[in-house]
Design a protein around this motif. Structure first.
Motif, PDB file in Angstrom:
ATOM      1  N   LEU A  11       0.831  -1.200   0.000  1.00 40.67           N
ATOM      2  CA  LEU A  11       0.000   0.000   0.000  1.00 40.67           C
ATOM      3  C   LEU A  11       0.869   1.254   0.000  1.00 40.67           C
ATOM      4  CD1 LEU A  11      -2.799   0.972  -0.115  1.00 40.67           C
ATOM      5  CD2 LEU A  11      -3.016   0.710   2.356  1.00 40.67           C
ATOM      6  N   ALA A  12       1.940   1.213   0.769  1.00 41.70           N
ATOM      7  CA  ALA A  12       2.866   2.350   0.800  1.00 41.70           C
ATOM      8  C   ALA A  12       3.455   2.582  -0.587  1.00 41.70           C
ATOM      9  CB  ALA A  12       3.974   2.101   1.821  1.00 41.70           C
ATOM     10  N   LYS A  13       3.715   1.497  -1.280  1.00 38.71           N
ATOM     11  CA  LYS A  13       4.279   1.626  -2.619  1.00 38.71           C
ATOM     12  C   LYS A  13       3.284   2.333  -3.541  1.00 38.71           C
ATOM     13  CE  LYS A  13       6.614  -1.961  -3.841  1.00 38.71           C
ATOM     14  NZ  LYS A  13       6.793  -3.360  -4.273  1.00 38.71           N
ATOM     15  N   ILE A  14       2.034   1.938  -3.404  1.00 46.00           N
ATOM     16  CA  ILE A  14       1.006   2.591  -4.203  1.00 46.00           C
ATOM     17  C   ILE A  14       0.911   4.076  -3.876  1.00 46.00           C
ATOM     18  CG2 ILE A  14      -1.474   2.660  -4.682  1.00 46.00           C
ATOM     19  CD1 ILE A  14      -1.487  -0.120  -4.971  1.00 46.00           C
ATOM     20  N   PHE A  15       0.972   4.382  -2.593  1.00 42.59           N
ATOM     21  CA  PHE A  15       0.942   5.795  -2.211  1.00 42.59           C
ATOM     22  C   PHE A  15       2.111   6.548  -2.836  1.00 42.59           C
ATOM     23  CE2 PHE A  15      -1.701   4.609   1.617  1.00 42.59           C
ATOM     24  CZ  PHE A  15      -2.812   5.303   1.177  1.00 42.59           C
ATOM     25  N   SER A  16       3.248   5.887  -2.862  1.00 45.82           N
ATOM     26  CA  SER A  16       4.412   6.584  -3.413  1.00 45.82           C
ATOM     27  C   SER A  16       4.253   6.836  -4.911  1.00 45.82           C
ATOM     28  CB  SER A  16       5.687   5.798  -3.118  1.00 45.82           C
ATOM     29  OG  SER A  16       5.770   4.674  -3.962  1.00 45.82           O
ATOM     30  N   LEU A  17       3.509   5.963  -5.576  1.00 44.69           N
ATOM     31  CA  LEU A  17       3.254   6.187  -6.996  1.00 44.69           C
ATOM     32  C   LEU A  17       2.377   7.414  -7.210  1.00 44.69           C
ATOM     33  CD1 LEU A  17       2.473   2.516  -8.035  1.00 44.69           C
ATOM     34  CD2 LEU A  17       4.600   3.761  -8.375  1.00 44.69           C
ATOM     35  N   LEU A  18       1.535   7.670  -6.218  1.00 46.38           N
ATOM     36  CA  LEU A  18       0.616   8.803  -6.321  1.00 46.38           C
ATOM     37  C   LEU A  18       1.235  10.071  -5.755  1.00 46.38           C
ATOM     38  CD1 LEU A  18      -2.582   6.941  -5.073  1.00 46.38           C
ATOM     39  CD2 LEU A  18      -1.766   7.220  -7.423  1.00 46.38           C
ATOM     40  N   LEU A  82     -10.318   4.750  -9.171  1.00 42.57           N
ATOM     41  CA  LEU A  82      -9.130   5.307  -8.528  1.00 42.57           C
ATOM     42  C   LEU A  82      -9.185   6.823  -8.486  1.00 42.57           C
ATOM     43  CD1 LEU A  82      -6.358   4.917  -7.279  1.00 42.57           C
ATOM     44  CD2 LEU A  82      -5.399   4.862  -9.573  1.00 42.57           C
ATOM     45  N   ALA A  83      -9.619   7.421  -9.587  1.00 44.77           N
ATOM     46  CA  ALA A  83      -9.714   8.879  -9.627  1.00 44.77           C
ATOM     47  C   ALA A  83     -10.674   9.369  -8.551  1.00 44.77           C
ATOM     48  CB  ALA A  83     -10.153   9.344 -11.004  1.00 44.77           C
ATOM     49  N   GLY A  84     -11.756   8.631  -8.378  1.00 49.81           N
ATOM     50  CA  GLY A  84     -12.727   8.987  -7.355  1.00 49.81           C
ATOM     51  C   GLY A  84     -12.138   8.904  -5.966  1.00 49.81           C
ATOM     52  N   TRP A  85     -11.369   7.862  -5.790  1.00 51.47           N
ATOM     53  CA  TRP A  85     -10.747   7.664  -4.479  1.00 51.47           C
ATOM     54  C   TRP A  85      -9.786   8.812  -4.176  1.00 51.47           C
ATOM     55  CZ3 TRP A  85      -5.566   5.891  -3.200  1.00 51.47           C
ATOM     56  CH2 TRP A  85      -5.425   5.513  -1.860  1.00 51.47           C
ATOM     57  N   ILE A  86      -9.040   9.195  -5.165  1.00 52.09           N
ATOM     58  CA  ILE A  86      -8.103  10.296  -4.980  1.00 52.09           C
ATOM     59  C   ILE A  86      -8.836  11.585  -4.640  1.00 52.09           C
ATOM     60  CG2 ILE A  86      -6.506  11.807  -6.197  1.00 52.09           C
ATOM     61  CD1 ILE A  86      -5.348   9.426  -7.544  1.00 52.09           C
ATOM     62  N   LEU A  87      -9.917  11.814  -5.349  1.00 52.10           N
ATOM     63  CA  LEU A  87     -10.698  13.016  -5.059  1.00 52.10           C
ATOM     64  C   LEU A  87     -11.199  13.000  -3.632  1.00 52.10           C
ATOM     65  CD1 LEU A  87     -12.709  13.622  -8.311  1.00 52.10           C
ATOM     66  CD2 LEU A  87     -11.279  15.254  -7.117  1.00 52.10           C
TER      67      LEU A  87
ATOM     68  N   ILE B  86      -7.770   4.790   3.821  1.00 52.00           N
ATOM     69  CA  ILE B  86      -6.613   3.986   3.475  1.00 52.00           C
ATOM     70  C   ILE B  86      -7.017   2.540   3.227  1.00 52.00           C
ATOM     71  CG2 ILE B  86      -4.492   2.996   4.407  1.00 52.00           C
ATOM     72  CD1 ILE B  86      -3.848   5.616   5.628  1.00 52.00           C
ATOM     73  N   LEU B  87      -7.867   2.031   4.103  1.00 52.65           N
ATOM     74  CA  LEU B  87      -8.334   0.662   3.913  1.00 52.65           C
ATOM     75  C   LEU B  87      -9.018   0.512   2.565  1.00 52.65           C
ATOM     76  CD1 LEU B  87      -9.623  -0.379   7.404  1.00 52.65           C
ATOM     77  CD2 LEU B  87      -7.985  -1.596   5.994  1.00 52.65           C
ATOM     78  N   GLU B  88      -9.752   1.534   2.216  1.00 54.50           N
ATOM     79  CA  GLU B  88     -10.439   1.489   0.931  1.00 54.50           C
ATOM     80  C   GLU B  88      -9.442   1.384  -0.209  1.00 54.50           C
ATOM     81  OE1 GLU B  88     -14.189   3.761  -1.212  1.00 54.50           O
ATOM     82  OE2 GLU B  88     -13.002   4.776   0.327  1.00 54.50           O
ATOM     83  N   GLY B  89      -8.271   1.978   0.029  1.00 51.04           N
ATOM     84  CA  GLY B  89      -7.217   1.911  -0.975  1.00 51.04           C
ATOM     85  C   GLY B  89      -6.795   0.487  -1.267  1.00 51.04           C
TER      86      GLY B  89
END
Lengths: 128, 128
Positions: A11-18, A82-87, B86-89
DNA sequence: CAACCAGATGCAAATATATGCATATATGAA
DNA sequence: TTCATATATGCATATATTTGCATCTGGTTG
């Protein structure tokens, strides 16, 4: 390694991509539909190389997928939600009571703008 | 700088705060309620210094808040919904069709575990 | 009570590692 | 050849991790 650690690491890796302004912008732009590299570059206002490199990051991690048409390569979100989640993540910024006025105003505008487009509709239709 | 860029930059910064396995773990642990540094350190299985410094990152950015009681400092999430977000992520990781079996299994377990605790309840009560 | 000790936490410097960006070069289609 | 995009290299900056030390607090002992 316990599963918690594996999951946290992934999950941290994904965050780092964003965790890059250009990539956030790209994802938000693609939330409105597929776009070719040139359009993205124009919208972001950065060099084509930089655009391409950031797209490569997102492509390698399969956050976006590509489709070639002639000499143009069109990108789209592999998972549009994903875009929704980011928003939705914007909420936490807004929720920061210490945030400066300017910052809040910027987000308010951003939310209106993005919220009225594509992915934003998933989240902000029944708010405010 | 256009508001989109400001917003993307801020959001990217937030992502970068979350882009560390220890900090993801911390947030998830705190999703179950406040904990002192020592407990967190024990659960994470890393040095106290590392724990403290990652807490500092989260504290400085007001993702967590502190409360002192004697020699112990208890931390809690400033915005409990953050843990839920985050969990949703995790969904996006699960949604990755190319993900390896091992990885998927790890996430399934993690979801069950975390999902049955604290913040997870916000998200997973009516799923599966 | 004062001095002292140990636990809990924070902070800083040093080093290692990773990331971002620009420039240059490469591929590939028309 | 030219347009669209991708990749490689090198450098600057940023981030992480360890080690060691400083500080604060509470309990203990003389």
């Amino acid at each position: 390694m316990p599963f918690r650690d594996i999951a946290a690491k992934e999950l941290a890796k994904i965050f780092s991509l964003l965790a890059h302004p250009d990539r956030v912008r790209i994802i938000e732009e693609l939330g409105a539909g597929e776009k070719d590299v040139n359009s993205l570059q124009a919208v972001l206002g950065v060099s084509h190389s930089r655009t391409s490199q950031n797209l490569a990051v997102l492509r390698t991690s399969r956050i976006v997928t590509e489709r070639r048409d002639g000499r143009h390569v069109f990108y789209r979100l592999a998972q549009p939600e994903l875009a929704g989640w980011i928003l939705e993540g914007l909420r936490f910024i807004e929720g920061d009571a210490q945030a400066s006025e300017a910052r809040l105003n910027a987000f308010e505008k951003a939310r209106q703008k993005w919220g009225s487009e594509a992915a934003g509709e998933l989240l902000f239709t029944n708010r405010d």
